[in-house]
Design an enzyme around this catalytic site. Structure first.
Site, PDB file in Angstrom:
ATOM      1  N   TYR A 115      44.077  66.209  99.424  1.00 57.49           N
ATOM      2  CA  TYR A 115      44.778  66.042  98.094  1.00 57.49           C
ATOM      3  C   TYR A 115      44.325  67.342  97.304  1.00 57.49           C
ATOM      4  CZ  TYR A 115      45.857  64.319  93.387  1.00 57.49           C
ATOM      5  OH  TYR A 115      46.361  64.307  92.128  1.00 57.49           O
ATOM      6  N   ASP A 152      49.138  65.898  99.746  1.00 58.20           N
ATOM      7  CA  ASP A 152      49.685  66.421  98.709  1.00 58.20           C
ATOM      8  C   ASP A 152      48.940  67.695  98.143  1.00 58.20           C
ATOM      9  OD1 ASP A 152      50.633  66.852  96.125  1.00 58.20           O
ATOM     10  OD2 ASP A 152      49.835  65.130  95.295  1.00 58.20           O
TER      11      ASP A 152
END
Length: 262
Positions: A115, A152
């Protein structure tokens, strides 16, 4: 047999699993994925395991790097069989304890969940994002095993990866330095397998703002990537974004991105 990997930013695992009818738990029951990379659990390890208890009771294994700050970050890997080894972080004094990276070994393949910071142009937050990317890049280029890193990335690589690219050229997520970082990772031998399987077309987007009619108009960003290196990169044969039929059926502002490898 095919090997299926999904990645999804869950936008808070307790909220995602708390939605009934078409929430994360129902998706886990239906998915054919063998490994699922999750981001933004925003929960301690105990809280995450409690939220995912029905899935864990059904046989899923969880490797989790819990957030270093309450309500921020947290990444995990769900798998149908127990990993041979799990590592959180990548040897960074600054970032290993913040819950932004975990990797797990499955036979000859390593799968990682990441992330990356959202960032904010011309602020210390963006400087922090670049420091993270630089250290992560050094780790990725040092890997020698077959490797798939999903997550992400909070970076839209090209104009095809963001609907309103003209309005975001000075915003975090589409800055020249961020996009150049992706260029460097691809030049080092990684393959953006979703783009490879969907060449020359807008998207497929994987994140849409909750505001306005972004979802209904498919005004999204493609920021959830599978980057693969080694033999596994050539084995990717299908990639889909599991976009909910309607705004009301979403259980995150991201949709799962699922790749089938031969």
């Amino acid at each position: 047999m095919p090997f299926i990997i999904s990645t999804v930013n869950v936008n808070g695992v307790r909220a995602a699993t708390g939605k009934t009818g078409k929430g994360m738990l129902e998706w886990l029951e239906a998915t054919e994925a063998d490994v699922i990379c999750i981001q933004e659990t925003r929960a301690t390890d105990a809280q995450t395991r409690a939220a995912l208890a029905p899935a864990l009771d059904a046989g899923w294994y969880l490797a989790h790097a819990e957030p270093g700050m309450k309500g921020r970050a947290g990444v995990g890997i769900l798998s149908r069989r127990e990993p041979l080894a799990v590592r959180t972080g990548f040897g960074s004094a600054e970032f290993d304890g913040v819950g932004r990276y975990v990797e797990a070994d499955f036979d000859e393949l390593t799968v990682a969940s990441v992330y990356v910071h959202t960032g904010e142009a011309d602020t210390p937050l963006q400087d922090e994002k670049y420091r993270f990317l630089n250290e992560l890049g050094a780790h990725l280029t040092s890997r020698t095993r077959d490797f798939v890193i999903c997550g992400d990335w909070n970076v839209a690589h090209t104009e095809l990866d963001i609907k309103n690219w003209k309005g975001n050229v000075k915003n975090a997520g589409f800055l020249p330095g961020e996009r150049a970082w992706v260029d460097g990772i691809l030049a080092a031998g990684y393959v953006d397998v979703v783009r490879d399987l969907h060449p020359g077309v807008p998207g497929p987007y994987s994140w849409w703002s909750y505001r306005g009619r972004a979802y209904d108009n498919d005004a999204g960003w493609r920021i959830d990537y599978h980057l693969a290196r080694g033999e596994v990169a050539s084995r990717a044969k299908q990639a889909i974004v599991e976009r909910a039929d309607t705004y009301a059926l979403r259980w995150s502002d991201h949709a799962p991105v699922t790749v089938q490898y031969r």
